[in-house]
Design a protein around this motif. Structure first.
Motif, PDB file in Angstrom:
ATOM      1  N   ALA A  21      57.016 -68.911  42.826  1.00 54.91           N
ATOM      2  CA  ALA A  21      56.988 -68.557  41.409  1.00 54.91           C
ATOM      3  C   ALA A  21      56.958 -69.823  40.565  1.00 54.91           C
ATOM      4  CB  ALA A  21      58.207 -67.719  41.048  1.00 54.91           C
ATOM      5  N   ALA A  22      56.208 -69.769  39.484  1.00 53.40           N
ATOM      6  CA  ALA A  22      56.136 -70.893  38.549  1.00 53.40           C
ATOM      7  C   ALA A  22      56.311 -70.375  37.133  1.00 53.40           C
ATOM      8  CB  ALA A  22      54.798 -71.614  38.674  1.00 53.40           C
ATOM      9  N   VAL A  23      57.019 -71.150  36.341  1.00 57.94           N
ATOM     10  CA  VAL A  23      57.132 -70.880  34.911  1.00 57.94           C
ATOM     11  C   VAL A  23      56.401 -71.995  34.182  1.00 57.94           C
ATOM     12  CG1 VAL A  23      59.234 -69.490  34.942  1.00 57.94           C
ATOM     13  CG2 VAL A  23      59.424 -71.959  34.847  1.00 57.94           C
ATOM     14  N   PRO A  65      66.108 -69.831  46.812  1.00 57.04           N
ATOM     15  CA  PRO A  65      65.116 -70.908  46.708  1.00 57.04           C
ATOM     16  C   PRO A  65      65.356 -71.996  47.745  1.00 57.04           C
ATOM     17  CG  PRO A  65      66.743 -71.112  44.952  1.00 57.04           C
ATOM     18  CD  PRO A  65      67.046 -69.837  45.680  1.00 57.04           C
ATOM     19  N   VAL A  66      64.266 -72.450  48.383  1.00 59.43           N
ATOM     20  CA  VAL A  66      64.367 -73.568  49.319  1.00 59.43           C
ATOM     21  C   VAL A  66      63.483 -74.740  48.911  1.00 59.43           C
ATOM     22  CG1 VAL A  66      65.092 -72.176  51.293  1.00 59.43           C
ATOM     23  CG2 VAL A  66      62.666 -72.601  50.924  1.00 59.43           C
ATOM     24  N   SER A  67      62.459 -74.479  48.115  1.00 61.95           N
ATOM     25  CA  SER A  67      61.541 -75.535  47.692  1.00 61.95           C
ATOM     26  C   SER A  67      61.396 -75.515  46.181  1.00 61.95           C
ATOM     27  CB  SER A  67      60.153 -75.331  48.311  1.00 61.95           C
ATOM     28  OG  SER A  67      60.221 -75.416  49.704  1.00 61.95           O
ATOM     29  N   TYR A  68      61.075 -76.701  45.629  1.00 57.37           N
ATOM     30  CA  TYR A  68      60.876 -76.785  44.183  1.00 57.37           C
ATOM     31  C   TYR A  68      59.883 -77.882  43.845  1.00 57.37           C
ATOM     32  CZ  TYR A  68      64.822 -80.272  44.339  1.00 57.37           C
ATOM     33  OH  TYR A  68      65.667 -81.306  44.609  1.00 57.37           O
ATOM     34  N   GLY A  69      59.390 -77.836  42.600  1.00 57.09           N
ATOM     35  CA  GLY A  69      58.456 -78.850  42.123  1.00 57.09           C
ATOM     36  C   GLY A  69      58.283 -78.731  40.622  1.00 57.09           C
ATOM     37  N   GLY A 156      58.335 -74.919  39.421  1.00 57.54           N
ATOM     38  CA  GLY A 156      58.096 -73.908  40.432  1.00 57.54           C
ATOM     39  C   GLY A 156      59.119 -73.928  41.548  1.00 57.54           C
ATOM     40  N   VAL A 157      59.234 -72.790  42.228  1.00 53.74           N
ATOM     41  CA  VAL A 157      60.142 -72.625  43.355  1.00 53.74           C
ATOM     42  C   VAL A 157      59.485 -71.746  44.420  1.00 53.74           C
ATOM     43  CG1 VAL A 157      62.325 -72.955  42.138  1.00 53.74           C
ATOM     44  CG2 VAL A 157      61.285 -70.699  42.167  1.00 53.74           C
ATOM     45  N   SER A 158      59.998 -71.865  45.628  1.00 51.96           N
ATOM     46  CA  SER A 158      59.538 -71.026  46.730  1.00 51.96           C
ATOM     47  C   SER A 158      60.734 -70.667  47.596  1.00 51.96           C
ATOM     48  CB  SER A 158      58.496 -71.778  47.564  1.00 51.96           C
ATOM     49  OG  SER A 158      58.103 -71.012  48.696  1.00 51.96           O
TER      50      SER A 158
END
Length: 174
Positions: A21-23, A65-69, A156-158
């Motif tokens: 997901a991204a905002v 959440p485990v990943s972000y950017g 964003g996150v995953s």
């Protein structure tokens, strides 16, 4: 908000669902068309938007959440440093708070681009910088942004790795 739920790889091989997901937020660039030696106004804006929007992205996930950017697209009357000012000094703290920690650096990307440009939002594991299985990318954008005097801020996150990762767990040292 952009949400992707992945349930198969490119050849159709099923996988456990992975949600990304991204905002995205479009803001007026107060430094468009000028140099501006002190960019603290953009530092504060990035931090405020992170605190306001990051929880929305996390809420879209099917698991924790485990990943972000993070990323920024700066309109053509601005400069890449304006994007850096939005995503680096103060954005990390609210992002880490929303994901419940975050020991690893937050992968980032910034560019100057015209209306309708997309950006590759890099994702990486929030706690393990060398988790190759979590190196991922979402390509995102807004059709009518950024105008020359705007900045598109992206977070964003995953909740999972890439689909069927097979490149190992870390660098090959021999």
């Amino acid at each position: 908000m952009i949400k992707e739920v992945i349930s198969a790889d490119g050849s159709g091989k099923p996988c456990d669902p992975i949600t990304r997901a991204a905002v995205l937020a479009v803001v007026k660039n107060p430094f468009a068309g000028q140099h501006g030696a002190d960019l603290a106004q953009l530092f504060d804006l990035g931090g405020a938007l992170g605190a306001e929007l990051m929880a929305e992205a996390v809420a879209q996930l099917g698991a924790g959440p485990v990943s972000y950017g993070k990323a920024a697209i700066v309109g053509v009357a601005g400069e890449m440093e304006h994007g850096g000012a939005m995503i680096h000094p103060k954005l990390g703290k609210p992002m880490r708070a929303a994901v419940g920690g975050g020991k690893a650096l937050i992968p980032s990307n910034a560019k100057v681009a015209a209306l309708g440009a997309q950006i590759d939002l890099p994702l990486g594991h929030k706690d393990e910088a060398w988790s190759f299985t979590h190196f991922d990318t979402m390509t995102v954008g807004i059709a009518d942004a950024p105008r020359p005097d705007e900045i598109v801020l992206v977070m964003g996150v995953s909740d999972g790795p890439r689909v069927h990762p097979r490149v190992g767990d870390g660098p090959i040292t021999d």
